[in-house]
Design a protein around this motif. Sequence first.
Motif, PDB file in Angstrom:
ATOM      1  N   VAL A  89       0.848  -1.192   0.000  1.00 27.34           N
ATOM      2  CA  VAL A  89       0.000   0.000   0.000  1.00 27.34           C
ATOM      3  C   VAL A  89       0.886   1.245   0.000  1.00 27.34           C
ATOM      4  O   VAL A  89       1.913   1.282   0.669  1.00 27.34           O
ATOM      5  CB  VAL A  89      -0.926   0.024   1.242  1.00 27.34           C
ATOM      6  CG1 VAL A  89      -1.819   1.261   1.230  1.00 27.34           C
ATOM      7  CG2 VAL A  89      -1.772  -1.233   1.318  1.00 27.34           C
ATOM      8  N   ASP A  90       0.474   2.261  -0.750  1.00 27.89           N
ATOM      9  CA  ASP A  90       1.157   3.559  -0.742  1.00 27.89           C
ATOM     10  C   ASP A  90       0.361   4.595   0.046  1.00 27.89           C
ATOM     11  O   ASP A  90       0.937   5.476   0.680  1.00 27.89           O
ATOM     12  CB  ASP A  90       1.321   4.109  -2.165  1.00 27.89           C
ATOM     13  CG  ASP A  90       2.105   3.188  -3.065  1.00 27.89           C
ATOM     14  OD1 ASP A  90       3.109   2.626  -2.597  1.00 27.89           O
ATOM     15  OD2 ASP A  90       1.711   3.029  -4.230  1.00 27.89           O
ATOM     16  N   LEU A  91      -0.941   4.480  -0.028  1.00 29.75           N
ATOM     17  CA  LEU A  91      -1.798   5.571   0.425  1.00 29.75           C
ATOM     18  C   LEU A  91      -3.096   5.017   0.998  1.00 29.75           C
ATOM     19  O   LEU A  91      -3.598   3.984   0.553  1.00 29.75           O
ATOM     20  CB  LEU A  91      -2.088   6.496  -0.760  1.00 29.75           C
ATOM     21  CG  LEU A  91      -2.919   7.740  -0.537  1.00 29.75           C
ATOM     22  CD1 LEU A  91      -2.415   8.859  -1.439  1.00 29.75           C
ATOM     23  CD2 LEU A  91      -4.402   7.468  -0.840  1.00 29.75           C
ATOM     24  N   CYS A  92      -3.620   5.718   1.973  1.00 28.11           N
ATOM     25  CA  CYS A  92      -4.871   5.341   2.630  1.00 28.11           C
ATOM     26  C   CYS A  92      -5.898   6.457   2.398  1.00 28.11           C
ATOM     27  O   CYS A  92      -5.617   7.626   2.659  1.00 28.11           O
ATOM     28  CB  CYS A  92      -4.601   5.158   4.122  1.00 28.11           C
ATOM     29  SG  CYS A  92      -6.040   4.904   5.145  1.00 28.11           S
ATOM     30  N   LEU A  93      -7.062   6.099   1.892  1.00 26.01           N
ATOM     31  CA  LEU A  93      -8.148   7.060   1.669  1.00 26.01           C
ATOM     32  C   LEU A  93      -9.219   6.847   2.732  1.00 26.01           C
ATOM     33  O   LEU A  93      -9.784   5.760   2.846  1.00 26.01           O
ATOM     34  CB  LEU A  93      -8.745   6.877   0.273  1.00 26.01           C
ATOM     35  CG  LEU A  93      -9.995   7.705  -0.051  1.00 26.01           C
ATOM     36  CD1 LEU A  93      -9.716   9.203   0.037  1.00 26.01           C
ATOM     37  CD2 LEU A  93     -10.534   7.342  -1.438  1.00 26.01           C
ATOM     38  N   ALA A  94      -9.492   7.890   3.516  1.00 30.26           N
ATOM     39  CA  ALA A  94     -10.448   7.781   4.620  1.00 30.26           C
ATOM     40  C   ALA A  94     -11.558   8.815   4.476  1.00 30.26           C
ATOM     41  O   ALA A  94     -11.369   9.886   3.898  1.00 30.26           O
ATOM     42  CB  ALA A  94      -9.733   7.968   5.960  1.00 30.26           C
ATOM     43  N   ASN A  95     -12.701   8.492   5.036  1.00 29.96           N
ATOM     44  CA  ASN A  95     -13.884   9.351   4.966  1.00 29.96           C
ATOM     45  C   ASN A  95     -13.868  10.427   6.046  1.00 29.96           C
ATOM     46  O   ASN A  95     -13.453  10.185   7.176  1.00 29.96           O
ATOM     47  CB  ASN A  95     -15.144   8.497   5.138  1.00 29.96           C
ATOM     48  CG  ASN A  95     -16.396   9.350   5.253  1.00 29.96           C
ATOM     49  OD1 ASN A  95     -16.717  10.113   4.348  1.00 29.96           O
ATOM     50  ND2 ASN A  95     -17.080   9.237   6.388  1.00 29.96           N
TER      51      ASN A  95
END
Length: 345
Positions: free
Chosen positions: A259-265
Amino acid sequence: MSEYSTLQQWERGPKIAAIGGGTGLSTMLRGLKKYTKNLTAIVTVADNGGGSGVLRQDLGMPPPGDIRHCMEALANTEPVMEKLLTYRFTEGSLAGQSFGNLILAALNGITGSFEEAVAEMSHVLAITGRVIPVTSADVQLEAVFENGTRVVGESQIAAFKKRQDCRIHHVSLIPERPQATAAALEAIGEADLILLGPGSLYTSVIPNLLVEGVAQAVARSNAPKIYICNIMTQDGETEGYTAADHLEALLVHGEPGLVDLCLANTAPVDPGLLEKYREEGAVPLTVDRERIARLGLELVERPVASEKGSYARHDPDKLAQAVLEIYRQRAVRIFRGERRYILEE
């Protein structure tokens, strides 16, 4: 922008490999299909419950449920066909069974291969992109808990976890390291963007990484790799988990560079829904920014939750727009020594 230009952008859109299963993956696909035709869903086949479990036991075929959900999301069919696919029988020996599952079961019998059955049904439904089972092997999911107990069967994990009242230590497949489908590895290798989730951490996302070659192919890829956080913790699976806990579990089961990046709400969840989830012991996912940074991962936060519905889920369009915004900002490839953006504004 003209209709022709829009069509050109859609046809030349980024090659996206979306890895997961369940409702979360199919919800995301509904949004992404509007922006690119080059979309591949790589789907877990570890389910052993509900109508899928019955067909698996009776016919010896892989569970069709998650595959069918993805095809429904990507289908371009008449409204009547859409209703047929989602119809569930209410009486008799077929009670609870989906008509879409039965079509896949019939095609599996005709073609003699679940992979071919999925491909044939994809043609029938004129889906955007492709749906691929991550493996053709007959696999079961086993969960081992922090107290040393274990349970076999994806559908048994949640209830068993509640009785143990402790966290899942790890999950594995039986048999271990089954061979991935060639099409799944090819799609990962060719992808301009790789997405993990959203969906149940241990029963929808991680099982894909336990198939031989999948985690390694993702880690080797130079494409941006985004983990899409769930909006809520999940009853019977991830109570008490933060976003960093999810990421750590992924990395433990996967490979460095997964994983490179985490997208969160960031969008608030309706108070009425929150109360409903609290009764199940589920709460909005805490985004622990410092721990994510210590993992060496980038964090992007966007309001991607749906404002409607009886469940806290992602909004397909908002999620797709957020994912493609990240892609446009980061995805640089090398073509004959020339660096350029894959997708131009």
